[in-house]
Design an enzyme around this catalytic site. Structure first.
Site, PDB file in Angstrom:
ATOM      1  N   ASN A  10       0.857  -1.178   0.000  1.00  0.00           N
ATOM      2  CA  ASN A  10       0.000   0.000   0.000  1.00  0.00           C
ATOM      3  C   ASN A  10       0.897   1.233   0.000  1.00  0.00           C
ATOM      4  OD1 ASN A  10      -2.389  -1.481   0.097  1.00  0.00           O
ATOM      5  ND2 ASN A  10      -2.327  -1.602   2.331  1.00  0.00           N
TER       6      ASN A  10
ATOM      7  N   GLN B 191      -2.596   2.816   3.124  1.00  0.00           N
ATOM      8  CA  GLN B 191      -1.400   2.726   3.966  1.00  0.00           C
ATOM      9  C   GLN B 191      -1.650   3.427   5.296  1.00  0.00           C
ATOM     10  OE1 GLN B 191       2.245   4.256   2.232  1.00  0.00           O
ATOM     11  NE2 GLN B 191       3.510   3.354   3.844  1.00  0.00           N
TER      12      GLN B 191
ATOM     13  N   HIS C   1       6.696  -1.525   3.915  1.00  0.00           N
ATOM     14  CA  HIS C   1       6.417  -2.929   4.221  1.00  0.00           C
ATOM     15  C   HIS C   1       5.585  -3.531   3.105  1.00  0.00           C
ATOM     16  CE1 HIS C   1       3.051  -0.572   5.779  1.00  0.00           C
ATOM     17  NE2 HIS C   1       2.290  -1.616   5.541  1.00  0.00           N
TER      18      HIS C   1
HETATM   19  P1  AMP Z   1      -0.778  -0.741   5.856  1.00  0.00           P
HETATM   20  O1  AMP Z   1      -2.218  -0.439   6.155  1.00  0.00           O
HETATM   21  O2  AMP Z   1      -0.515  -1.204   4.460  1.00  0.00           O
HETATM   22  O3  AMP Z   1       0.109   0.417   6.281  1.00  0.00           O
HETATM   23  O4  AMP Z   1      -0.414  -1.987   6.758  1.00  0.00           O
HETATM   24  C1  AMP Z   1      -0.166  -1.910   8.112  1.00  0.00           C
HETATM   25  C2  AMP Z   1      -0.480  -3.272   8.670  1.00  0.00           C
HETATM   26  O5  AMP Z   1       0.131  -3.382   9.932  1.00  0.00           O
HETATM   27  C3  AMP Z   1      -1.977  -3.532   8.866  1.00  0.00           C
HETATM   28  O6  AMP Z   1      -2.372  -4.663   8.096  1.00  0.00           O
HETATM   29  C4  AMP Z   1      -2.106  -3.777  10.366  1.00  0.00           C
HETATM   30  O7  AMP Z   1      -3.048  -4.780  10.684  1.00  0.00           O
HETATM   31  C5  AMP Z   1      -0.690  -4.185  10.740  1.00  0.00           C
HETATM   32  N1  AMP Z   1      -0.337  -3.920  12.123  1.00  0.00           N
HETATM   33  C6  AMP Z   1      -0.523  -2.769  12.814  1.00  0.00           C
HETATM   34  N2  AMP Z   1      -0.057  -2.908  14.072  1.00  0.00           N
HETATM   35  C7  AMP Z   1       0.430  -4.152  14.169  1.00  0.00           C
HETATM   36  C8  AMP Z   1       1.034  -4.901  15.225  1.00  0.00           C
HETATM   37  N3  AMP Z   1       1.239  -4.380  16.442  1.00  0.00           N
HETATM   38  N4  AMP Z   1       1.417  -6.171  14.963  1.00  0.00           N
HETATM   39  C9  AMP Z   1       1.215  -6.722  13.746  1.00  0.00           C
HETATM   40  N5  AMP Z   1       0.650  -6.073  12.709  1.00  0.00           N
HETATM   41  C10 AMP Z   1       0.249  -4.809  12.921  1.00  0.00           C
END
Ligand code: AMP
Length: 125
Positions: free
Chosen positions: A91, A98, A104
């Site tokens: 994203n 995002q 990531h």
């Molecule tokens: P994005 O929305 O592409 O920025 O992805 C961020 C991702 O990080 C989302 O899918 C969240 O569910 C994940 N996320 C946020 N906090 C945590 C956490 N503490 N442990 C694992 N995944 C997380």
């Protein structure tokens, strides 16, 4: 606040072991952990330990070898955890979903050889 003046991202806090996560792969430069809110039977976040790149475009421009390493780790995770076919989603930008501005990839896949990823996994991550 970090010494650089920027608040560490949630991923930097996972890397520093300040908050828990289920880490599934780690190299010198890359770390991968289970997404806390999985959108597919297999949903792993693969990120760089270096927080300086906010998204894949910045990473590709600034350190293409590190991007290649991230993709290689993602492939290894998919080989271990999925039927060998997977989505790799970056994203890029808030309007694209995002929420964490620390580059990531999402590795999304199915566990069973007969499964396919449904429409649900095409939605916002
Ligand atoms: P994005 O929305 O592409 O920025 O992805 C961020 C991702 O990080 C989302 O899918 C969240 O569910 C994940 N996320 C946020 N906090 C945590 C956490 N503490 N442990 C694992 N995944 C997380």
């Amino acid at each position: 606040m970090s010494s650089s003046g920027f608040e560490p991202t949630i991923f930097s806090r996972i890397i520093a072991r300040e908050i828990p996560a289920t880490i599934v792969a780690e190299t010198e430069h890359i770390i991968a952990f289970l997404d806390i809110a999985p959108k597919a039977p297999v949903h792993v976040v693969v990120t760089t330990k270096d927080p300086q790149y906010q998204n894949v475009v910045e990473l590709a421009a600034g350190n293409p070898a590190l991007l290649a390493e991230l993709v290689a780790v993602a492939e290894r995770i998919a080989d271990e955890r999925t039927n060998g076919q997977f989505r790799l989603v970056f994203n890029t930008g808030a309007a694209a979903g995002q929420t964490v501005f620390h580059v990531h990839a999402h590795v999304l896949g199915s566990q069973e050889s007969t499964d396919s990823l449904g429409e649900d996994s095409l939605g916002a991550l």
